[in-house]
Design a protein around this motif. Structure first.
Motif, PDB file in Angstrom:
ATOM      1  N   SER A 277       0.818  -1.074  -0.118  1.00  0.00           N
ATOM      2  CA  SER A 277       0.125   0.104   0.175  1.00  0.00           C
ATOM      3  C   SER A 277       0.832   1.178   0.247  1.00  0.00           C
ATOM      4  O   SER A 277       2.150   1.233  -0.049  1.00  0.00           O
ATOM      5  CB  SER A 277      -0.929   0.139   1.212  1.00  0.00           C
ATOM      6  OG  SER A 277      -0.124   0.040   2.441  1.00  0.00           O
ATOM      7  N   GLY A 278       0.335   2.353  -0.116  1.00  0.00           N
ATOM      8  CA  GLY A 278       1.094   3.590   0.142  1.00  0.00           C
ATOM      9  C   GLY A 278       0.905   4.367  -1.444  1.00  0.00           C
ATOM     10  O   GLY A 278       0.177   3.833  -2.263  1.00  0.00           O
ATOM     11  N   THR A 279       1.742   5.501  -1.618  1.00  0.00           N
ATOM     12  CA  THR A 279       1.443   6.412  -2.520  1.00  0.00           C
ATOM     13  C   THR A 279       2.650   6.366  -3.426  1.00  0.00           C
ATOM     14  O   THR A 279       3.942   6.100  -3.172  1.00  0.00           O
ATOM     15  CB  THR A 279       1.695   7.905  -2.172  1.00  0.00           C
ATOM     16  OG1 THR A 279       0.533   8.116  -1.033  1.00  0.00           O
ATOM     17  CG2 THR A 279       1.591   8.850  -3.127  1.00  0.00           C
ATOM     18  N   VAL A 280       2.280   6.124  -4.784  1.00  0.00           N
ATOM     19  CA  VAL A 280       3.342   6.090  -5.683  1.00  0.00           C
ATOM     20  C   VAL A 280       3.531   7.560  -6.397  1.00  0.00           C
ATOM     21  O   VAL A 280       2.452   8.194  -6.734  1.00  0.00           O
ATOM     22  CB  VAL A 280       2.769   5.393  -6.959  1.00  0.00           C
ATOM     23  CG1 VAL A 280       3.500   5.309  -8.415  1.00  0.00           C
ATOM     24  CG2 VAL A 280       2.510   3.590  -6.506  1.00  0.00           C
ATOM     25  N   HIS A 281       4.805   8.009  -6.478  1.00  0.00           N
ATOM     26  CA  HIS A 281       5.212   9.492  -6.837  1.00  0.00           C
ATOM     27  C   HIS A 281       5.729   9.222  -8.190  1.00  0.00           C
ATOM     28  O   HIS A 281       6.549   8.350  -8.619  1.00  0.00           O
ATOM     29  CB  HIS A 281       6.025   9.929  -5.838  1.00  0.00           C
ATOM     30  CG  HIS A 281       5.814  10.161  -4.659  1.00  0.00           C
ATOM     31  ND1 HIS A 281       5.198  11.254  -3.913  1.00  0.00           N
ATOM     32  CD2 HIS A 281       5.562   9.095  -3.514  1.00  0.00           C
ATOM     33  CE1 HIS A 281       4.778  11.126  -2.889  1.00  0.00           C
ATOM     34  NE2 HIS A 281       4.974  10.093  -2.211  1.00  0.00           N
ATOM     35  N   PHE A 282       5.309  10.211  -9.048  1.00  0.00           N
ATOM     36  CA  PHE A 282       5.996  10.384 -10.411  1.00  0.00           C
ATOM     37  C   PHE A 282       6.650  11.710 -10.604  1.00  0.00           C
ATOM     38  O   PHE A 282       6.514  12.529  -9.991  1.00  0.00           O
ATOM     39  CB  PHE A 282       4.726  10.264 -11.560  1.00  0.00           C
ATOM     40  CG  PHE A 282       3.827   8.921 -11.563  1.00  0.00           C
ATOM     41  CD1 PHE A 282       4.238   7.825 -12.315  1.00  0.00           C
ATOM     42  CD2 PHE A 282       2.755   8.757 -10.757  1.00  0.00           C
ATOM     43  CE1 PHE A 282       3.663   6.919 -12.270  1.00  0.00           C
ATOM     44  CE2 PHE A 282       1.907   7.767 -10.608  1.00  0.00           C
ATOM     45  CZ  PHE A 282       2.402   6.765 -11.518  1.00  0.00           C
ATOM     46  N   ASP A 283       7.554  11.350 -11.573  1.00  0.00           N
ATOM     47  CA  ASP A 283       8.356  12.713 -11.821  1.00  0.00           C
ATOM     48  C   ASP A 283       7.819  13.907 -12.637  1.00  0.00           C
ATOM     49  O   ASP A 283       8.609  14.950 -12.426  1.00  0.00           O
ATOM     50  CB  ASP A 283       9.636  12.256 -13.003  1.00  0.00           C
ATOM     51  CG  ASP A 283       9.085  11.619 -14.180  1.00  0.00           C
ATOM     52  OD1 ASP A 283       7.625  12.042 -14.439  1.00  0.00           O
ATOM     53  OD2 ASP A 283       9.720  11.063 -14.953  1.00  0.00           O
ATOM     54  N   ASN A 284       6.371  13.835 -12.728  1.00  0.00           N
ATOM     55  CA  ASN A 284       5.872  15.301 -13.124  1.00  0.00           C
ATOM     56  C   ASN A 284       4.887  15.310 -11.873  1.00  0.00           C
ATOM     57  O   ASN A 284       4.309  16.278 -12.174  1.00  0.00           O
ATOM     58  CB  ASN A 284       4.776  14.793 -14.579  1.00  0.00           C
ATOM     59  CG  ASN A 284       3.773  13.875 -13.918  1.00  0.00           C
ATOM     60  OD1 ASN A 284       3.967  13.236 -13.014  1.00  0.00           O
ATOM     61  ND2 ASN A 284       2.784  13.797 -14.892  1.00  0.00           N
TER      62      ASN A 284
ATOM     63  N   LEU B   7      11.684   2.187  -7.099  1.00  0.00           N
ATOM     64  CA  LEU B   7      12.271   3.714  -7.303  1.00  0.00           C
ATOM     65  C   LEU B   7      11.403   4.739  -6.289  1.00  0.00           C
ATOM     66  O   LEU B   7      10.125   4.494  -6.486  1.00  0.00           O
ATOM     67  CB  LEU B   7      12.161   4.078  -8.787  1.00  0.00           C
ATOM     68  CG  LEU B   7      13.140   3.471  -9.765  1.00  0.00           C
ATOM     69  CD1 LEU B   7      12.453   3.771 -11.058  1.00  0.00           C
ATOM     70  CD2 LEU B   7      14.586   4.239  -9.240  1.00  0.00           C
ATOM     71  N   PRO B   8      11.919   5.660  -5.581  1.00  0.00           N
ATOM     72  CA  PRO B   8      11.190   6.574  -5.153  1.00  0.00           C
ATOM     73  C   PRO B   8      10.269   7.390  -5.973  1.00  0.00           C
ATOM     74  O   PRO B   8       9.150   7.834  -5.545  1.00  0.00           O
ATOM     75  CB  PRO B   8      12.247   7.454  -4.322  1.00  0.00           C
ATOM     76  CG  PRO B   8      13.325   7.356  -5.288  1.00  0.00           C
ATOM     77  CD  PRO B   8      13.444   6.042  -5.584  1.00  0.00           C
ATOM     78  N   VAL B   9      10.866   7.781  -7.345  1.00  0.00           N
ATOM     79  CA  VAL B   9       9.876   8.247  -8.252  1.00  0.00           C
ATOM     80  C   VAL B   9       9.956   7.902  -9.554  1.00  0.00           C
ATOM     81  O   VAL B   9      10.936   7.335 -10.127  1.00  0.00           O
ATOM     82  CB  VAL B   9      10.484   9.942  -8.316  1.00  0.00           C
ATOM     83  CG1 VAL B   9       9.698  10.601  -9.647  1.00  0.00           C
ATOM     84  CG2 VAL B   9      10.332  10.541  -7.094  1.00  0.00           C
TER      85      VAL B   9
END
Length: 352
Positions: free
Chosen positions: A40-47, A311-313
């Motif tokens: 679970s948790g939030t997926v972060h993107f480079d934009n 990957l963190p992002v």
């Protein structure tokens, strides 16, 4: 139930219900992925875009299993749907409130869950939500008599195989009854180990009331497969009350034979046997190739996020919005909200 049912049997039921192979693959993948989506948790993107997902399962050895809220939000809506004693809304089973929480096969609650899935079938994630619902619906047969929270209601005593129902190792009964009883928390069917999940097994145990419960898993799993086929026929029709035929006699017998004769304890090995049966044309829809990758290469997650999940992002791609992975997580959010906030309260059950 394990991957042999949640993926392969669900695929067969979907094809026999009338789904084309591509849609049947989505439904079956989503049904199995309920057991595999443990992160679970939030997926972060480079934009700077973000996507928050929830988990639909915990491994049995997981600290979250000791957290009451985590159990209510995972085991209750996705694996041990409360059955209200098999009674309709407005009625209550005898005994304490916990009796309302115990999972019951094909309960009015379960049917109402399927109904809502059909009502909202035209959502972009409609097929994925159907797969989620088919997982939960099927589990009402396998998980009957147990509840998705830590409670003495899940006590199991003197579990044992009956006859030679498939070569299941009798020593497992000895281990369960003599060594692990106090070590395994009374969560779901944890104290029954994998007894409820073996499609070939006939067994018995004493429940928390001291009553002897006898089960023929094959009969239960055949009932579940037919019910899934009927539910999916109604989904295709767009009518939750449609008069549908369910499984044909020949295909139902093939399903029963596979349940009874595929007696490996390892669910993955039974799954392989089912995929070979599908590939060889055992069913009336003819030979087809079906695959499942819950993680890594070929998985929905890889297609949505790339090969490096740590990957963190992540690099954002427009197709993420229509990916099966995102639509699955959209579906489980919709499913959980409906079950926890609308469906269960209508039966007088406050789960979270």
């Amino acid at each position: 139930m394990q991957i042999d049912f949640h993926h392969a049997t669900t695929y067969v039921a979907a094809r026999l219900a009338g789904f084309e192979p591509e849609d049947a693959q989505i439904v079956a993948y989503a049904a199995q992925y309920v057991d595999d989506a443990t992160s679970s948790g939030t997926v972060h993107f480079d934009n700077k875009a973000m996507y928050a997902r929830i988990s639909t399962a915990h491994r049995m050895i997981d600290k979250r299993n000791a957290e009451t809220l985590a159990n209510h939000l995972v085991w209750v809506p996705f694996h041990f749907l409360p059955g209200n004693g098999g009674l309709p809304a407005g009625e209550n089973p005898d005994g304490r409130f916990i009796e309302k929480i115990i999972c019951t096969p094909d309960s009015p609650i379960a049917r109402d869950m399927v109904r809502q899935t059909i009502v909202e079938k035209d959502k972009p994630y409609g097929l994925h939500r159907l797969g989620v619902a088919m997982h939960v619906y099927a589990d009402t047969w396998a998980h009957q008599g147990f509840a998705g929270l830590l409670h003495p209601v899940n006590e199991v005593e003197k579990a044992e195989e009956l006859g030679n129902s498939g070569g299941f190792k009798k020593k497992l009964s000895s281990v369960l009854n003599n060594f692990l009883d106090d070590a395994i928390p009374p969560l779901g069917h944890g104290r029954a180990l994998v007894f409820p999940d073996m499609p070939f097994l006939k067994w018995r145990y004493r429940n928390y009331h001291g009553a002897e419960i006898v089960r023929d898993n094959t009969d239960l799993f055949c009932e579940a497969a037919n019910a899934l086929c009927m539910a999916m026929q109604r989904f295709i029709a767009g009518d939750a009350d449609a008069d549908v035929p369910g499984l044909g006699d020949r295909d139902r017998q093939t399903i029963e034979d596979l349940f009874r004769t595929t007696t490996k304890e390892d669910g993955d090995k039974r799954h392989d046997a089912w995929l070979k049966a599908i590939k060889s044309g055992k069913f009336s829809f003819g030979p087809e190739i079906v695959e499942y990758a819950g993680k890594g290469k070929g998985s929905w997650k890889e297609a949505a996020l790339g090969t490096n999940f740590d990957l963190p992002v992540h690099a954002y791609r427009e197709e993420f919005l229509t990916s099966n992975w995102k639509r699955f997580h959209d579906a489980v959010l919709a499913h959980r909200f409906h079950v926890i906030h609308d469906l269960l309260p209508s039966y007088g059950i406050c789960a979270a």
